[in-house]
Design a protein around this motif. Structure first.
Motif, PDB file in Angstrom:
ATOM      1  N   ALA A   1      44.637  44.953  35.727  1.00 38.97           N
ATOM      2  CA  ALA A   1      43.776  45.155  34.551  1.00 38.97           C
ATOM      3  C   ALA A   1      44.294  44.418  33.313  1.00 38.97           C
ATOM      4  O   ALA A   1      43.518  43.697  32.673  1.00 38.97           O
ATOM      5  CB  ALA A   1      43.590  46.642  34.269  1.00 38.97           C
ATOM      6  N   PRO A   2      45.575  44.548  32.945  1.00 42.26           N
ATOM      7  CA  PRO A   2      46.033  43.818  31.754  1.00 42.26           C
ATOM      8  C   PRO A   2      45.859  42.302  31.866  1.00 42.26           C
ATOM      9  O   PRO A   2      45.447  41.654  30.904  1.00 42.26           O
ATOM     10  CB  PRO A   2      47.512  44.194  31.638  1.00 42.26           C
ATOM     11  CG  PRO A   2      47.610  45.523  32.283  1.00 42.26           C
ATOM     12  CD  PRO A   2      46.618  45.474  33.418  1.00 42.26           C
ATOM     13  N   ILE A   3      46.149  41.746  33.023  1.00 41.74           N
ATOM     14  CA  ILE A   3      46.037  40.293  33.186  1.00 41.74           C
ATOM     15  C   ILE A   3      44.588  39.848  33.014  1.00 41.74           C
ATOM     16  O   ILE A   3      44.281  38.985  32.194  1.00 41.74           O
ATOM     17  CB  ILE A   3      46.605  39.841  34.549  1.00 41.74           C
ATOM     18  CG1 ILE A   3      48.126  40.027  34.569  1.00 41.74           C
ATOM     19  CG2 ILE A   3      46.219  38.387  34.841  1.00 41.74           C
ATOM     20  CD1 ILE A   3      48.764  39.837  35.934  1.00 41.74           C
ATOM     21  N   PHE A   4      43.679  40.449  33.783  1.00 36.68           N
ATOM     22  CA  PHE A   4      42.284  40.011  33.736  1.00 36.68           C
ATOM     23  C   PHE A   4      41.609  40.367  32.420  1.00 36.68           C
ATOM     24  O   PHE A   4      40.868  39.555  31.863  1.00 36.68           O
ATOM     25  CB  PHE A   4      41.499  40.558  34.935  1.00 36.68           C
ATOM     26  CG  PHE A   4      41.842  39.860  36.206  1.00 36.68           C
ATOM     27  CD1 PHE A   4      41.398  38.568  36.442  1.00 36.68           C
ATOM     28  CD2 PHE A   4      42.636  40.471  37.158  1.00 36.68           C
ATOM     29  CE1 PHE A   4      41.732  37.895  37.617  1.00 36.68           C
ATOM     30  CE2 PHE A   4      42.979  39.821  38.328  1.00 36.68           C
ATOM     31  CZ  PHE A   4      42.526  38.536  38.557  1.00 36.68           C
ATOM     32  N   GLU A   5      41.848  41.579  31.919  1.00 37.27           N
ATOM     33  CA  GLU A   5      41.208  41.967  30.661  1.00 37.27           C
ATOM     34  C   GLU A   5      41.682  41.094  29.502  1.00 37.27           C
ATOM     35  O   GLU A   5      40.883  40.721  28.641  1.00 37.27           O
ATOM     36  CB  GLU A   5      41.467  43.446  30.353  1.00 37.27           C
ATOM     37  CG  GLU A   5      40.682  44.378  31.257  1.00 37.27           C
ATOM     38  CD  GLU A   5      40.960  45.847  30.985  1.00 37.27           C
ATOM     39  OE1 GLU A   5      41.475  46.185  29.897  1.00 37.27           O
ATOM     40  OE2 GLU A   5      40.663  46.671  31.870  1.00 37.27           O
ATOM     41  N   GLU A   6      42.949  40.750  29.457  1.00 34.62           N
ATOM     42  CA  GLU A   6      43.448  39.921  28.357  1.00 34.62           C
ATOM     43  C   GLU A   6      42.946  38.489  28.452  1.00 34.62           C
ATOM     44  O   GLU A   6      42.604  37.881  27.445  1.00 34.62           O
ATOM     45  CB  GLU A   6      44.978  39.965  28.286  1.00 34.62           C
ATOM     46  CG  GLU A   6      45.532  41.303  27.876  1.00 34.62           C
ATOM     47  CD  GLU A   6      44.865  41.876  26.636  1.00 34.62           C
ATOM     48  OE1 GLU A   6      44.678  41.146  25.645  1.00 34.62           O
ATOM     49  OE2 GLU A   6      44.518  43.071  26.653  1.00 34.62           O
ATOM     50  N   ILE A   7      42.903  37.956  29.656  1.00 34.65           N
ATOM     51  CA  ILE A   7      42.380  36.597  29.821  1.00 34.65           C
ATOM     52  C   ILE A   7      40.915  36.545  29.374  1.00 34.65           C
ATOM     53  O   ILE A   7      40.506  35.625  28.654  1.00 34.65           O
ATOM     54  CB  ILE A   7      42.538  36.103  31.275  1.00 34.65           C
ATOM     55  CG1 ILE A   7      44.019  35.832  31.565  1.00 34.65           C
ATOM     56  CG2 ILE A   7      41.692  34.857  31.534  1.00 34.65           C
ATOM     57  CD1 ILE A   7      44.328  35.557  33.021  1.00 34.65           C
ATOM     58  N   ILE A   8      40.138  37.560  29.751  1.00 33.84           N
ATOM     59  CA  ILE A   8      38.723  37.581  29.383  1.00 33.84           C
ATOM     60  C   ILE A   8      38.532  37.922  27.908  1.00 33.84           C
ATOM     61  O   ILE A   8      37.855  37.201  27.171  1.00 33.84           O
ATOM     62  CB  ILE A   8      37.937  38.563  30.281  1.00 33.84           C
ATOM     63  CG1 ILE A   8      37.912  38.042  31.716  1.00 33.84           C
ATOM     64  CG2 ILE A   8      36.527  38.791  29.740  1.00 33.84           C
ATOM     65  CD1 ILE A   8      37.450  39.059  32.739  1.00 33.84           C
TER      66      ILE A   8
END
Length: 160
Positions: A41-48
């Motif tokens: 979640a942190p990786i994908f949410e931050e990238i988006i």
């Protein structure tokens, strides 16, 4: 299949019926919850959210408009009306850190910290509903703000 693999390693049967059942099931598998909540979640949410949404809105309008809209989207993304103000504040802090440092990695680390504390609180039996735990939210926000401040102040000294 993935279901058989998980059942083999976690000795747990997953019910794929509806999303609420799946969410209940993932809380019964600590490793899966940790991977989903604290890493994926942190990786994908931050990238988006910071890497794309904020950049596009801030470039077209302004930093402040980008921060507000991005934080609002971040709060809505979590589908949790009771805690939406808390998610909005987290989104604003993460957006500010990204804006000041230009680093998605700092945002991912801070997001990891928030989610890790939430997962740990769940397994320690703390209720993370804002009305029942305002003190815990204040402590979490202080930790997030101080960590974000550290990243912003020390950005040029850190090797990341």
């Amino acid at each position: 299949t993935i279901e058989k693999l998980i059942d083999t390693y976690f000795n747990f049967e997953i019910n794929i019926g509806n999303s609420e059942d799946l969410l209940e099931d993932i809380f019964k598998i600590p490793a899966a919850l940790f991977i989903q909540t604290c890493i994926t979640a942190p990786i994908f949410e931050e990238i988006i959210m910071r890497g794309y949404v904020f950049r596009v809105i801030a470039k077209k309008y302004s930093f402040l408009v980008g921060l507000v809209i991005n934080s609002l989207f971040f709060a809505l993304l979590h589908f949790d009306f009771v805690n939406s103000l808390f998610y909005f504040m987290i989104g604003a802090i993460l957006t500010y850190v990204f804006y000041k440092t230009g680093s998605i990695l700092y945002c991912i680390l801070l997001h990891f910290l928030v989610n890790f504390i939430a997962v740990l609180s769940h397994y320690l039996g703390f209720n993370m509903v804002i009305g029942d735990s305002v003190g815990r939210y204040i402590i979490l926000l202080i930790a997030l703000i101080s960590s974000g401040y550290y990243f912003v102040q020390c950005d040029k000294k850190l090797p990341i």
